[in-house]
Design an enzyme around this catalytic site. Sequence first.
Site, PDB file in Angstrom:
ATOM      1  CD  GLU A 124      44.944  78.518  39.066  1.00 22.17           C
ATOM      2  OE1 GLU A 124      44.729  79.192  38.058  1.00 22.17           O
ATOM      3  OE2 GLU A 124      44.056  77.812  39.606  1.00 22.17           O
ATOM      4  CE  LYS A 200      41.581  76.286  50.170  1.00 18.17           C
ATOM      5  NZ  LYS A 200      41.952  74.949  50.659  1.00 18.17           N
ATOM      6  N   GLY A 297      49.405  70.519  49.953  1.00 18.71           N
ATOM      7  CA  GLY A 297      50.736  69.902  49.848  1.00 18.71           C
ATOM      8  C   GLY A 297      51.683  70.862  49.159  1.00 18.71           C
TER       9      GLY A 297
HETATM   10  N1  HSE Z   1      44.762  73.423  54.680  1.00 18.78           N
HETATM   11  C1  HSE Z   1      44.428  73.544  53.306  1.00 18.78           C
HETATM   12  C2  HSE Z   1      43.762  72.258  52.855  1.00 18.78           C
HETATM   13  C3  HSE Z   1      45.666  73.799  52.506  1.00 18.78           C
HETATM   14  O1  HSE Z   1      43.858  71.266  53.583  1.00 18.78           O
HETATM   15  O2  HSE Z   1      43.122  72.252  51.817  1.00 18.78           O
HETATM   16  C4  HSE Z   1      45.409  74.131  51.066  1.00 18.78           C
HETATM   17  O3  HSE Z   1      44.655  75.299  50.929  1.00 18.78           O
END
Ligand code: HSE
Length: 402
Positions: A124, A200, A297
């Site tokens: 998730e 992603k 975060g």
């Molecule tokens: N470096 C990633 C971001 C961390 O800034 O979204 C979370 O996946």
Amino acid sequence: MICAAIFGFGNIGSGVLDVIENNQHEIRKTLPEGLYVKYILDIRDFSGTPYADRVVSDIDIILNDPEIKVVCETMGGKEPAFTFSRKALEKGISVCTSNKELVEAYGPQLLKIAKENGCSYLFEASVGGGIPLIAPLNNCLRQDRILYIAGILNGTTNYILDRMESEGVDYEPVLKDAMNLGYAERNPEADIGGHDTGRKISILSSLMTGKWVRYENMYVEGISKITQRDFQYASAHGYSVRLLGVSRRDGEALSVMTAPFLLPQVHPLHAARGVFNAVLVNGNKVDNLLFSGRGAGKLPTGSAVVSDMITAATDPTSSHHINWSDEVVIPEPQDECENRFFVKVSAGSREKAEQVFNGQIDEIWSLEEIPDEFAFTTVAMTESDFAKKAAMIEMIGRIRIF
Ligand code: HSE
């Protein structure tokens, strides 16, 4: 107590421990016996810290402890994260991760190993930080054919672009702030270069199609060429600039890309400010859905990991129904995709640009305060048609329009 281990005690790993230790009361509503972090796997020295007695550097101590039912892998990167995750799954220990690089590269394989060993591989937190997104896609939306996913998927670049827009600053100093806040990757080029967003949208596209949409097969562009002038043009015409991952299905064809886009300020995705992410999902029956929340975060991401740990502890078969095969699907060639473009050339090149893009200029966007440039938008055209024409003019820059 359900005993757990944390693989990798960095930013997210410490967030996972925080959520488990400080939200035990909430966790016990689902797991009355409680969730306890028995081990922390890390090679660094944590002596003198309150959890020093739980830190081990030998994974076998964890794998050989029959009390361990679930681990979270928050190491990042492919190795040793892959080997450690595989070993845990082969022992029947569920693995929950925030590691998008690993999920993108080994998702189908790790899901299969989990199924063969009666445990779960859950991820998730790998997309959208604290936003519940993967579970809704895998569970609540199983009955829909997902046609379209578009989103702001990287907190670091959204934080940077938002501050560039609202404060008129350049991106380098803001990137330092994002690193200090624990948003950026160890190598922030993964954020700035669009690779994190690419991974992603690859994971989301795979879940959308049930096949394997590899990051290496998609077009990825980052934000390093975005300037203050781009924001000036954008805001004068009701737009902003945002890094988006976009995945679209048309019949059996799939187009996927990551790039900065001019996004209308009235678009719902634009409401995601700072480190927030926002993801628009369109299903053929449910229509549009908007997911939003903190995309990076330690506590939001830690919260998402712990949610998976509770799910896996409650039902070790919970990832068995995830529809993600190892059949690779290649997206449409980028050249054939159609987009509208915002284009900047020097003021002296106006005539040439008008001649080359004859019939394809939509609006003139030049600004009095930038007299040395001629700016315009195009109608929708294929990427290859645009590239051919762009090569004929001395283009200063271009951004796609969402
Ligand atoms: N470096 C990633 C971001 C961390 O800034 O979204 C979370 O996946």
